[in-house]
Write a protein that holds these residues in place. Structure first.
Motif, PDB file in Angstrom:
ATOM      1  N   HIS A  51       4.726   6.198 -31.575  1.00 48.79           N
ATOM      2  CA  HIS A  51       3.683   5.881 -30.885  1.00 48.79           C
ATOM      3  C   HIS A  51       3.927   4.818 -29.950  1.00 48.79           C
ATOM      4  O   HIS A  51       3.118   3.717 -29.758  1.00 48.79           O
ATOM      5  CB  HIS A  51       2.490   5.432 -31.841  1.00 48.79           C
ATOM      6  N   LEU A 102      -1.761  -4.205 -34.918  1.00 55.77           N
ATOM      7  CA  LEU A 102      -1.872  -2.862 -34.727  1.00 55.77           C
ATOM      8  C   LEU A 102      -0.277  -2.380 -35.233  1.00 55.77           C
ATOM      9  O   LEU A 102       0.539  -2.532 -34.474  1.00 55.77           O
ATOM     10  CB  LEU A 102      -1.981  -2.474 -33.384  1.00 55.77           C
ATOM     11  N   GLY A 103      -0.500  -1.617 -36.323  1.00 49.91           N
ATOM     12  CA  GLY A 103       0.623  -1.282 -36.858  1.00 49.91           C
ATOM     13  C   GLY A 103       0.592  -0.116 -37.943  1.00 49.91           C
ATOM     14  O   GLY A 103      -0.685   0.471 -38.244  1.00 49.91           O
ATOM     15  N   HIS A 104       1.532   0.141 -38.530  1.00 49.34           N
ATOM     16  CA  HIS A 104       1.974   1.224 -39.300  1.00 49.34           C
ATOM     17  C   HIS A 104       1.006   1.096 -40.912  1.00 49.34           C
ATOM     18  O   HIS A 104       1.308  -0.143 -41.445  1.00 49.34           O
ATOM     19  CB  HIS A 104       3.069   1.851 -39.806  1.00 49.34           C
ATOM     20  N   PRO A 105      -0.142   1.607 -41.192  1.00 49.81           N
ATOM     21  CA  PRO A 105      -0.940   1.448 -42.254  1.00 49.81           C
ATOM     22  C   PRO A 105      -0.191   1.658 -43.634  1.00 49.81           C
ATOM     23  O   PRO A 105      -0.812   0.976 -44.646  1.00 49.81           O
ATOM     24  CB  PRO A 105      -2.131   2.348 -42.508  1.00 49.81           C
ATOM     25  N   TYR A 110       2.385  -2.670 -43.402  1.00 46.77           N
ATOM     26  CA  TYR A 110       1.835  -3.925 -43.052  1.00 46.77           C
ATOM     27  C   TYR A 110       0.849  -4.479 -44.373  1.00 46.77           C
ATOM     28  O   TYR A 110       0.712  -5.551 -44.617  1.00 46.77           O
ATOM     29  CB  TYR A 110       0.856  -4.153 -41.732  1.00 46.77           C
ATOM     30  N   PRO A 119      -7.738  -3.343 -43.165  1.00 43.41           N
ATOM     31  CA  PRO A 119      -8.447  -3.028 -42.035  1.00 43.41           C
ATOM     32  C   PRO A 119      -9.146  -4.231 -41.513  1.00 43.41           C
ATOM     33  O   PRO A 119      -9.946  -4.790 -42.241  1.00 43.41           O
ATOM     34  CB  PRO A 119      -9.105  -1.960 -42.455  1.00 43.41           C
ATOM     35  N   VAL A 157      -8.420   2.966 -31.522  1.00 38.49           N
ATOM     36  CA  VAL A 157      -7.413   3.024 -32.521  1.00 38.49           C
ATOM     37  C   VAL A 157      -7.903   3.505 -33.965  1.00 38.49           C
ATOM     38  O   VAL A 157      -9.077   3.140 -34.206  1.00 38.49           O
ATOM     39  CB  VAL A 157      -6.623   1.702 -32.615  1.00 38.49           C
ATOM     40  N   GLU A 198      -7.618   2.269 -39.863  1.00 43.75           N
ATOM     41  CA  GLU A 198      -6.465   1.870 -40.933  1.00 43.75           C
ATOM     42  C   GLU A 198      -5.174   1.074 -40.175  1.00 43.75           C
ATOM     43  O   GLU A 198      -4.295   0.653 -40.995  1.00 43.75           O
ATOM     44  CB  GLU A 198      -5.885   2.973 -41.842  1.00 43.75           C
ATOM     45  N   CYS A 199      -4.983   1.550 -38.689  1.00 44.35           N
ATOM     46  CA  CYS A 199      -3.939   1.070 -38.001  1.00 44.35           C
ATOM     47  C   CYS A 199      -4.195  -0.341 -37.425  1.00 44.35           C
ATOM     48  O   CYS A 199      -3.345  -1.090 -36.829  1.00 44.35           O
ATOM     49  CB  CYS A 199      -3.487   2.133 -37.049  1.00 44.35           C
TER      50      CYS A 199
END
Length: 173
Positions: free
Chosen positions: A29, A117-120, A123, A130, A142, A145-146
């Motif tokens: 991504h 904004l990242g991998h659920p 993080y 969220p 988006v 969950e990200c």
């Protein structure tokens, strides 16, 4: 593994560029512009020198993290990103050390919250949930969950909601 986390210095800029580029080279991504985003943000009003950190292993920079100022309505917060670690050292805890040190410095500077904004799956281990839990939304589409937030200071997001306003440099190329 002896990792040293420290503030970036001017002499580190070209190495950071290479580390960020390498870290995102094969990421699904990624838009391939993260290294240029770091340079744009470094020259923006959102930049906080104390929150541009590098991770060194045996004197060599192997990771970088950047936190920059954002707004949620009129409330100042931070955006985490990008977080970069050279691929051959993924899974060694370097990214986590950068995040934890960044959080510590940010809190000491008086910042109460961070948005990412990242991998659920990654993080949340650092306290991110969220952002929608607070009614905080991204200015772009988006998956819920990200797009995550965390309070560095308990209650700092209690009465905060709205759309995140990133520095304009996030949207330039």
């Amino acid at each position: 593994m002896n990792i040293v986390i420290r503030q970036e210095q001017e002499k580190d800029i070209s190495t950071i560029y290479s580390v960020v580029k390498l870290a995102f080279e094969k990421v699904e991504h990624s838009d391939g512009d993260e290294q240029n985003l770091v340079n744009r943000l470094r020259n923006s009003e959102a930049f906080i020198p104390e929150l541009s950190l590098v991770a060194e292993l045996d004197g060599e920079i192997v990771g970088h993290i950047l936190f920059t100022k954002i707004k949620i309505c009129e409330n100042i917060s931070l955006a985490l990103g990008p977080l970069s670690v050279v691929p051959e050292l993924h899974g060694k805890g370097i990214g986590g050390k950068l995040i934890i040190k960044g959080h510590e410095i940010a809190k000491n500077l008086g910042f109460g919250s961070v948005i990412v904004l990242g991998h659920p799956a990654y993080y949340p281990r650092f306290g991110y949930v969220p952002a929608s839990n607070w009614g905080i939304k991204a200015p772009f589409e988006v998956p819920d969950e990200c797009f995550m937030a965390m309070e560095l200071i308990e209650g700092s997001l209690k009465s905060v909601s709205g759309i995140v306003q990133y520095a304009k440099e996030f949207f330039e190329r």
